[in-house]
Design a protein around this motif. Sequence first.
Motif, PDB file in Angstrom:
ATOM      1  N   SER A  54      -2.844  -5.768   6.692  1.00 39.21           N
ATOM      2  CA  SER A  54      -2.445  -5.564   5.292  1.00 39.21           C
ATOM      3  C   SER A  54      -1.727  -4.230   5.131  1.00 39.21           C
ATOM      4  O   SER A  54      -0.702  -4.138   4.443  1.00 39.21           O
ATOM      5  CB  SER A  54      -3.681  -5.593   4.375  1.00 39.21           C
ATOM      6  OG  SER A  54      -4.298  -6.836   4.389  1.00 39.21           O
ATOM      7  N   ARG A  55      -2.265  -3.207   5.785  1.00 39.32           N
ATOM      8  CA  ARG A  55      -1.665  -1.877   5.677  1.00 39.32           C
ATOM      9  C   ARG A  55      -0.284  -1.850   6.330  1.00 39.32           C
ATOM     10  O   ARG A  55       0.657  -1.259   5.785  1.00 39.32           O
ATOM     11  CB  ARG A  55      -2.583  -0.845   6.308  1.00 39.32           C
ATOM     12  CG  ARG A  55      -2.221   0.588   5.961  1.00 39.32           C
ATOM     13  CD  ARG A  55      -3.345   1.548   6.224  1.00 39.32           C
ATOM     14  NE  ARG A  55      -3.716   1.571   7.623  1.00 39.32           N
ATOM     15  CZ  ARG A  55      -4.922   1.219   8.097  1.00 39.32           C
ATOM     16  NH1 ARG A  55      -5.855   0.816   7.263  1.00 39.32           N
ATOM     17  NH2 ARG A  55      -5.198   1.288   9.379  1.00 39.32           N
ATOM     18  N   LYS A  56      -0.124  -2.512   7.466  1.00 44.90           N
ATOM     19  CA  LYS A  56       1.180  -2.549   8.130  1.00 44.90           C
ATOM     20  C   LYS A  56       2.200  -3.321   7.297  1.00 44.90           C
ATOM     21  O   LYS A  56       3.363  -2.919   7.174  1.00 44.90           O
ATOM     22  CB  LYS A  56       1.042  -3.168   9.517  1.00 44.90           C
ATOM     23  CG  LYS A  56       0.256  -2.301  10.499  1.00 44.90           C
ATOM     24  CD  LYS A  56       0.082  -3.005  11.844  1.00 44.90           C
ATOM     25  CE  LYS A  56      -0.738  -2.151  12.805  1.00 44.90           C
ATOM     26  NZ  LYS A  56      -0.971  -2.846  14.108  1.00 44.90           N
ATOM     27  N   LEU A  57       1.761  -4.454   6.728  1.00 46.12           N
ATOM     28  CA  LEU A  57       2.667  -5.236   5.892  1.00 46.12           C
ATOM     29  C   LEU A  57       3.040  -4.471   4.632  1.00 46.12           C
ATOM     30  O   LEU A  57       4.183  -4.540   4.168  1.00 46.12           O
ATOM     31  CB  LEU A  57       2.018  -6.575   5.535  1.00 46.12           C
ATOM     32  CG  LEU A  57       2.855  -7.522   4.664  1.00 46.12           C
ATOM     33  CD1 LEU A  57       4.170  -7.862   5.347  1.00 46.12           C
ATOM     34  CD2 LEU A  57       2.058  -8.796   4.356  1.00 46.12           C
ATOM     35  N   ALA A  58       2.072  -3.720   4.081  1.00 44.68           N
ATOM     36  CA  ALA A  58       2.356  -2.924   2.883  1.00 44.68           C
ATOM     37  C   ALA A  58       3.446  -1.903   3.151  1.00 44.68           C
ATOM     38  O   ALA A  58       4.286  -1.634   2.282  1.00 44.68           O
ATOM     39  CB  ALA A  58       1.081  -2.226   2.406  1.00 44.68           C
ATOM     40  N   THR A  59       3.475  -1.343   4.340  1.00 46.20           N
ATOM     41  CA  THR A  59       4.515  -0.370   4.689  1.00 46.20           C
ATOM     42  C   THR A  59       5.890  -1.014   4.641  1.00 46.20           C
ATOM     43  O   THR A  59       6.836  -0.465   4.061  1.00 46.20           O
ATOM     44  CB  THR A  59       4.253   0.217   6.089  1.00 46.20           C
ATOM     45  OG1 THR A  59       2.980   0.874   6.094  1.00 46.20           O
ATOM     46  CG2 THR A  59       5.330   1.224   6.451  1.00 46.20           C
ATOM     47  N   ARG A  60       6.015  -2.182   5.247  1.00 44.32           N
ATOM     48  CA  ARG A  60       7.317  -2.868   5.257  1.00 44.32           C
ATOM     49  C   ARG A  60       7.725  -3.286   3.850  1.00 44.32           C
ATOM     50  O   ARG A  60       8.882  -3.121   3.450  1.00 44.32           O
ATOM     51  CB  ARG A  60       7.261  -4.082   6.192  1.00 44.32           C
ATOM     52  CG  ARG A  60       7.017  -3.723   7.659  1.00 44.32           C
ATOM     53  CD  ARG A  60       7.318  -4.882   8.571  1.00 44.32           C
ATOM     54  NE  ARG A  60       6.387  -5.991   8.385  1.00 44.32           N
ATOM     55  CZ  ARG A  60       5.231  -6.121   9.034  1.00 44.32           C
ATOM     56  NH1 ARG A  60       4.849  -5.182   9.905  1.00 44.32           N
ATOM     57  NH2 ARG A  60       4.447  -7.164   8.831  1.00 44.32           N
ATOM     58  N   LEU A  61       6.765  -3.823   3.098  1.00 42.00           N
ATOM     59  CA  LEU A  61       7.065  -4.228   1.730  1.00 42.00           C
ATOM     60  C   LEU A  61       7.437  -3.027   0.861  1.00 42.00           C
ATOM     61  O   LEU A  61       8.322  -3.115   0.009  1.00 42.00           O
ATOM     62  CB  LEU A  61       5.849  -4.936   1.128  1.00 42.00           C
ATOM     63  CG  LEU A  61       5.543  -6.339   1.649  1.00 42.00           C
ATOM     64  CD1 LEU A  61       4.165  -6.779   1.175  1.00 42.00           C
ATOM     65  CD2 LEU A  61       6.595  -7.328   1.164  1.00 42.00           C
ATOM     66  N   GLY A  62       6.766  -1.900   1.084  1.00 39.77           N
ATOM     67  CA  GLY A  62       7.033  -0.710   0.291  1.00 39.77           C
ATOM     68  C   GLY A  62       8.439  -0.186   0.481  1.00 39.77           C
ATOM     69  O   GLY A  62       9.083   0.265  -0.473  1.00 39.77           O
ATOM     70  N   VAL A  63       8.941  -0.250   1.708  1.00 42.08           N
ATOM     71  CA  VAL A  63      10.306   0.213   1.970  1.00 42.08           C
ATOM     72  C   VAL A  63      11.313  -0.673   1.233  1.00 42.08           C
ATOM     73  O   VAL A  63      12.248  -0.181   0.585  1.00 42.08           O
ATOM     74  CB  VAL A  63      10.584   0.216   3.483  1.00 42.08           C
ATOM     75  CG1 VAL A  63      12.059   0.503   3.758  1.00 42.08           C
ATOM     76  CG2 VAL A  63       9.704   1.240   4.192  1.00 42.08           C
ATOM     77  N   VAL A  64      11.131  -1.991   1.317  1.00 40.64           N
ATOM     78  CA  VAL A  64      12.032  -2.919   0.612  1.00 40.64           C
ATOM     79  C   VAL A  64      11.947  -2.690  -0.896  1.00 40.64           C
ATOM     80  O   VAL A  64      12.963  -2.652  -1.600  1.00 40.64           O
ATOM     81  CB  VAL A  64      11.672  -4.373   0.960  1.00 40.64           C
ATOM     82  CG1 VAL A  64      12.523  -5.349   0.143  1.00 40.64           C
ATOM     83  CG2 VAL A  64      11.867  -4.629   2.443  1.00 40.64           C
ATOM     84  N   THR A  65      10.725  -2.527  -1.394  1.00 41.91           N
ATOM     85  CA  THR A  65      10.528  -2.297  -2.832  1.00 41.91           C
ATOM     86  C   THR A  65      11.218  -1.020  -3.280  1.00 41.91           C
ATOM     87  O   THR A  65      11.849  -0.986  -4.349  1.00 41.91           O
ATOM     88  CB  THR A  65       9.023  -2.212  -3.151  1.00 41.91           C
ATOM     89  OG1 THR A  65       8.386  -3.414  -2.738  1.00 41.91           O
ATOM     90  CG2 THR A  65       8.795  -2.012  -4.634  1.00 41.91           C
ATOM     91  N   ALA A  66      11.104   0.040  -2.487  1.00 40.68           N
ATOM     92  CA  ALA A  66      11.704   1.326  -2.857  1.00 40.68           C
ATOM     93  C   ALA A  66      13.220   1.210  -3.002  1.00 40.68           C
ATOM     94  O   ALA A  66      13.812   1.749  -3.950  1.00 40.68           O
ATOM     95  CB  ALA A  66      11.342   2.383  -1.814  1.00 40.68           C
ATOM     96  N   VAL A  67      13.847   0.489  -2.088  1.00 41.38           N
ATOM     97  CA  VAL A  67      15.309   0.324  -2.147  1.00 41.38           C
ATOM     98  C   VAL A  67      15.702  -0.460  -3.387  1.00 41.38           C
ATOM     99  O   VAL A  67      16.589  -0.048  -4.162  1.00 41.38           O
ATOM    100  CB  VAL A  67      15.825  -0.374  -0.878  1.00 41.38           C
ATOM    101  CG1 VAL A  67      17.315  -0.685  -1.004  1.00 41.38           C
ATOM    102  CG2 VAL A  67      15.571   0.499   0.354  1.00 41.38           C
ATOM    103  N   LEU A 110       0.304   4.831   4.996  1.00 41.33           N
ATOM    104  CA  LEU A 110       0.470   5.126   6.426  1.00 41.33           C
ATOM    105  C   LEU A 110      -0.696   5.956   6.963  1.00 41.33           C
ATOM    106  O   LEU A 110      -1.086   5.818   8.126  1.00 41.33           O
ATOM    107  CB  LEU A 110       1.794   5.858   6.653  1.00 41.33           C
ATOM    108  CG  LEU A 110       3.066   5.009   6.544  1.00 41.33           C
ATOM    109  CD1 LEU A 110       4.296   5.911   6.541  1.00 41.33           C
ATOM    110  CD2 LEU A 110       3.133   4.009   7.694  1.00 41.33           C
ATOM    111  N   ALA A 111      -1.245   6.805   6.094  1.00 40.81           N
ATOM    112  CA  ALA A 111      -2.360   7.662   6.512  1.00 40.81           C
ATOM    113  C   ALA A 111      -3.706   6.944   6.447  1.00 40.81           C
ATOM    114  O   ALA A 111      -4.732   7.531   6.790  1.00 40.81           O
ATOM    115  CB  ALA A 111      -2.400   8.916   5.635  1.00 40.81           C
ATOM    116  N   GLY A 112      -3.712   5.689   5.995  1.00 36.36           N
ATOM    117  CA  GLY A 112      -4.954   4.944   5.894  1.00 36.36           C
ATOM    118  C   GLY A 112      -5.806   5.308   4.697  1.00 36.36           C
ATOM    119  O   GLY A 112      -6.992   4.969   4.650  1.00 36.36           O
ATOM    120  N   ARG A 113      -5.200   5.960   3.704  1.00 40.46           N
ATOM    121  CA  ARG A 113      -5.928   6.321   2.468  1.00 40.46           C
ATOM    122  C   ARG A 113      -5.616   5.269   1.412  1.00 40.46           C
ATOM    123  O   ARG A 113      -4.804   5.466   0.510  1.00 40.46           O
ATOM    124  CB  ARG A 113      -5.505   7.714   2.012  1.00 40.46           C
ATOM    125  CG  ARG A 113      -5.715   8.813   3.034  1.00 40.46           C
ATOM    126  CD  ARG A 113      -7.192   9.072   3.279  1.00 40.46           C
ATOM    127  NE  ARG A 113      -7.852   9.547   2.076  1.00 40.46           N
ATOM    128  CZ  ARG A 113      -7.873  10.825   1.686  1.00 40.46           C
ATOM    129  NH1 ARG A 113      -7.265  11.755   2.434  1.00 40.46           N
ATOM    130  NH2 ARG A 113      -8.488  11.187   0.582  1.00 40.46           N
TER     131      ARG A 113
END
Length: 333
Positions: free
Chosen positions: A192-205, A242-245
């Motif tokens: 979930s955390r790894k997928l959130a990172t990828r989704l977050g980058v797309v969302t930010a753009v 990314l920091a797991g928080r």
Amino acid sequence: MQLHDVWFVLIAVLWTGYFFLEGFDFGVGVLTKLLARDRTEKRVLINTIGPVWDGNEVWLLTAGGATFAAFPDWYATLFSGFYLPLLIILICLIIRGVAFEYRHKRPEDRWQTNWEHAIFWTSLIPAFLWGVAFANIVRGVKIDENMEYVGSFLDLLNVYSILGGLVTLTLFTFHGAVFASLKTVGDIRDRSRKLATRLGVVTAVLALVFLGWTQVSRGDGTSLIAMVVAVLALVAALGFNLAGREGWSFALSGVTIAAAVAMLFLTLFPNVMPSSLNDAWNLTVTNASSSPYTLKIMTWCAAVATPLVLLYQGWTYWVFRKRIGTQHIVDVH
């Protein structure tokens, strides 16, 4: 500040609460296809929102009811002009609720698979259509001098509104992925955390393009501050993820949603629904509002009822605050 201004702010707060809460359970619904590898993991994801999804929808009912009572002309024009997309959202929410309750009633694989498909699509479609609807409200639609929408459904499908739909879809899915990592343990939490990172980058753009477009076309200094807060909060949410928080990441993704909604309402005010045909035909907080007496009664009712709603909903989240994983899923069949 007059009462119609106060109620404009309160309606903005209600929509913020709805998108913050319903946003993550829409996201979890989408993740049942994107993240879960088997039926057990799907059950884990669904169980993370099982105790709260129906309570989250109270905010939608309250926002709609408040709009009807405080700004009846806004409500009438909005629901008549946006009839088809809002009807699709309503049908999705009905089917989604049935899917949550009926999915586990029978053991057949086909039965459960069909309801799981329903959960996915009835989470994805409203998440997209809410962005389309609010983007059109901000952009302006064809409203005539009689406060009536004179456009068609196709008029609502433009580049700006579709971009708005993609922003809400990706933002809610990111919000849901962070929530899933906050509420689960084991391998599903890590994924979930790894997928959130990828989704977050797309969302930010996407969000940067959409909010920047909104700011250039309709914004001012105040809306610019809200935009900056939204972007910075999203970047910070990515960093904490990314920091797991997960707790901080979830809180900051919520700040992103709140700041983005605030920006949209700030670009609207004092309008509630601009006309793309003539600025003189805009619906405003003044010409679309109820009488001062009605707004006064509503204010007293809200002052009594709102703390109660917040208390019982907060208690629900506290009771079901613990993480869950596949080891907690018992095959009852």
